[in-house]
Design an enzyme around this catalytic site. Structure first.
Site, mmCIF file in Angstrom:
data_model
loop_
_atom_site.group_PDB
_atom_site.id
_atom_site.type_symbol
_atom_site.label_atom_id
_atom_site.label_comp_id
_atom_site.label_asym_id
_atom_site.label_seq_id
_atom_site.Cartn_x
_atom_site.Cartn_y
_atom_site.Cartn_z
ATOM 1 C CG HIS A 1 -9.518 4.543 10.357
ATOM 2 N ND1 HIS A 1 -10.398 4.063 9.401
ATOM 3 C CD2 HIS A 1 -10.226 4.627 11.503
ATOM 4 C CE1 HIS A 1 -11.584 3.872 9.960
ATOM 5 N NE2 HIS A 1 -11.510 4.220 11.231
ATOM 6 C CB CYS B 1 14.632 0.947 21.366
ATOM 7 S SG CYS B 1 13.058 0.423 20.651
ATOM 8 N NE ARG C 1 -3.745 0.015 2.157
ATOM 9 C CZ ARG C 1 -4.465 0.490 3.165
ATOM 10 N NH1 ARG C 1 -4.455 -0.126 4.314
ATOM 11 N NH2 ARG C 1 -5.186 1.558 3.016
ATOM 12 C CB CYS D 1 10.994 3.049 22.513
ATOM 13 S SG CYS D 1 11.138 3.637 20.812
ATOM 14 C CG ASN E 1 -20.907 5.708 -2.091
ATOM 15 O OD1 ASN E 1 -20.706 4.874 -2.969
ATOM 16 N ND2 ASN E 1 -20.352 5.610 -0.893
ATOM 17 C CG ASP F 1 -5.239 8.391 0.726
ATOM 18 O OD1 ASP F 1 -5.375 9.510 1.284
ATOM 19 O OD2 ASP F 1 -6.141 7.886 0.021
ATOM 20 C CB CYS G 1 8.971 1.788 18.321
ATOM 21 S SG CYS G 1 9.978 0.501 19.087
ATOM 22 N N GLY H 1 -17.817 8.830 -0.355
ATOM 23 C CA GLY H 1 -17.020 7.642 -0.694
ATOM 24 C C GLY H 1 -16.737 6.700 0.458
HETATM 25 P P1 OAD Z 1 -14.990 0.886 1.598
HETATM 26 O O1 OAD Z 1 -14.126 0.151 0.639
HETATM 27 O O2 OAD Z 1 -15.731 0.101 2.607
HETATM 28 O O3 OAD Z 1 -16.085 1.725 0.796
HETATM 29 C C1 OAD Z 1 -15.746 2.532 -0.293
HETATM 30 C C2 OAD Z 1 -16.999 3.263 -0.722
HETATM 31 O O4 OAD Z 1 -16.643 4.166 -1.735
HETATM 32 C C3 OAD Z 1 -18.112 2.374 -1.275
HETATM 33 O O5 OAD Z 1 -19.345 2.752 -0.697
HETATM 34 C C4 OAD Z 1 -18.090 2.674 -2.777
HETATM 35 O O6 OAD Z 1 -19.393 2.602 -3.361
HETATM 36 C C5 OAD Z 1 -17.606 4.098 -2.792
HETATM 37 N N1 OAD Z 1 -16.896 4.513 -4.000
HETATM 38 C C6 OAD Z 1 -15.992 3.811 -4.742
HETATM 39 N N2 OAD Z 1 -15.494 4.550 -5.737
HETATM 40 C C7 OAD Z 1 -16.086 5.779 -5.635
HETATM 41 C C8 OAD Z 1 -15.997 6.994 -6.366
HETATM 42 N N3 OAD Z 1 -15.173 7.122 -7.418
HETATM 43 N N4 OAD Z 1 -16.769 8.043 -5.974
HETATM 44 C C9 OAD Z 1 -17.595 7.932 -4.920
HETATM 45 N N5 OAD Z 1 -17.723 6.807 -4.193
HETATM 46 C C10 OAD Z 1 -16.983 5.752 -4.534
HETATM 47 O O7 OAD Z 1 -14.079 2.006 2.271
HETATM 48 P P2 OAD Z 1 -14.313 2.820 3.622
HETATM 49 O O8 OAD Z 1 -15.746 3.122 3.840
HETATM 50 O O9 OAD Z 1 -13.360 3.946 3.610
HETATM 51 O O10 OAD Z 1 -10.219 0.933 8.117
HETATM 52 O O11 OAD Z 1 -13.826 1.773 4.700
HETATM 53 C C11 OAD Z 1 -13.800 2.151 6.056
HETATM 54 C C12 OAD Z 1 -12.634 1.528 6.759
HETATM 55 O O12 OAD Z 1 -12.644 0.119 6.563
HETATM 56 C C13 OAD Z 1 -11.282 1.953 6.244
HETATM 57 O O13 OAD Z 1 -10.826 3.169 6.784
HETATM 58 C C14 OAD Z 1 -10.411 0.840 6.698
HETATM 59 C C15 OAD Z 1 -11.278 -0.334 6.327
HETATM 60 O O14 OAD Z 1 -11.061 -1.463 7.007
HETATM 61 C C16 OAD Z 1 -9.041 0.590 8.654
HETATM 62 O O15 OAD Z 1 -8.066 0.267 7.991
HETATM 63 C C17 OAD Z 1 -9.048 0.662 10.145
#
Ligand code: OAD
Length: 255
Positions: free
Chosen positions: A131, A162, A80, A142, A225, A116, A139, A199
């Site tokens: 997040h 460390c 990533r 430490c 979305n 990101d 670490c 999104g």
């Molecule tokens: P998801 O992958 O669950 O959802 C992405 C959303 O973006 C979906 O509802 C898609 O329909 C929408 N989408 C995709 N492309 C798009 C575009 N071009 N324009 C508008 N919408 C679009 O991602 P998150 O909701 O961010 O947590 O996921 C939440 C958390 O789950 C993340 O922060 C991560 C993951 O596990 C951790 O890593 C702790």
């Protein structure tokens, strides 16, 4: 043909409604998720199959996974990090940064689940990262947190101070969010007149809880979305389509 014209008319009406809400808002809070970065080439989590090398993402993004197989977890995060070297903010990120300029200081807050850095790279100032961030390491021994940019870290990086094992400074499943960041996000959500959700599938808590919290405090909720989500039920206005096109369109409609 008539249906298409009607659909376009309906979409334009929704953009106009959302623009009016934003134009009259004194305070705005935004919650973004992986979808806002999709058009930059950052994969979403719950995309087509939601799998990485046969693992569910939530299997590699946990403290248990890291304890059992830190190499595997680092492989996931190193990939990533490598991907981030190749991507740029898209027009959706830039539109949010420009929207912020229209509000005074604390009257605009961008809360993101993304790790990101693309919002900051696009110029957003008040960004609350719920997040963590992919460029930082922490670490295990430490507890030093360092911004390592996107340098190669190796397959199992160790602390330069460390020699303890490093982990990505990311909030994993089963872990608490950074307290001060979360409290600020909750406060700004409770104060805003308009809450813009962009999104995110709105299935990961506590972040998704901000949407209901905003609604309960009387904010109007606008959702952008590609598809219907768990947030859609709470949305006063739903804009369906890619955020990289809809956000600049919305900005233009605000005038
Ligand atoms: P998801 O992958 O669950 O959802 C992405 C959303 O973006 C979906 O509802 C898609 O329909 C929408 N989408 C995709 N492309 C798009 C575009 N071009 N324009 C508008 N919408 C679009 O991602 P998150 O909701 O961010 O947590 O996921 C939440 C958390 O789950 C993340 O922060 C991560 C993951 O596990 C951790 O890593 C702790």
């Amino acid at each position: 043909m008539t249906a298409m014209i009607n659909d376009t008319g309906e979409a334009n009406n929704r953009i106009a409604t959302a623009a009016t809400l934003l134009r009259h808002a004194r305070r705005v809070a935004v919650l973004t998720g992986a979808g806002v970065s999709a058009e930059s080439g950052v994969p979403t989590f719950r995309g087509s199959d939601g799998l990485w090398e046969g693992h569910r993402i939530d299997e590699v993004a946990t403290p248990m996974a890291f304890r059992d197989d830190p190499r595997l977890v680092w492989r996931f995060y190193n990939l990533r990090r490598a991907n981030l070297r190749t991507v740029q903010p898209n027009p959706g990120h830039f539109a949010l940064a420009e929207l912020e300029q229209r509000f005074a200081g604390e009257h605009f807050t961008l809360v993101t689940q993304n790790v990101d850095s693309l919002h900051r790279r696009a110029g957003s100032q008040r960004v609350l990262e719920l997040h963590g961030n992919l460029s930082r390491t922490r670490c295990m021994q430490c507890h030093a947190i360092e911004d390592r940019g996107l340098d190669e870290l190796g397959e199992l990086p160790h602390c330069p101070h460390c020699n303890g094992l490093l982990r990505p400074d990311i909030v994993w499943f089963h872990e608490a969010l950074p307290a001060a960041t979360w409290e600020e996000a909750a406060l700004m959500t409770s104060l805003c007149d308009v809450f813009l959700v962009v999104g995110t599938s709105a299935v990961v808590y506590p972040a998704a809880g901000l949407i209901v919290a905003a609604k309960r405090s009387g904010a109007k909720v606008i959702e952008i979305n590609l598809a219907e989500t768990d947030a859609s039920y709470h949305a006063d206005v739903r804009l369906t389509g890619p955020s990289g096109a809809l956000l600049p369109g919305l900005l233009k409609a605000i005038g």
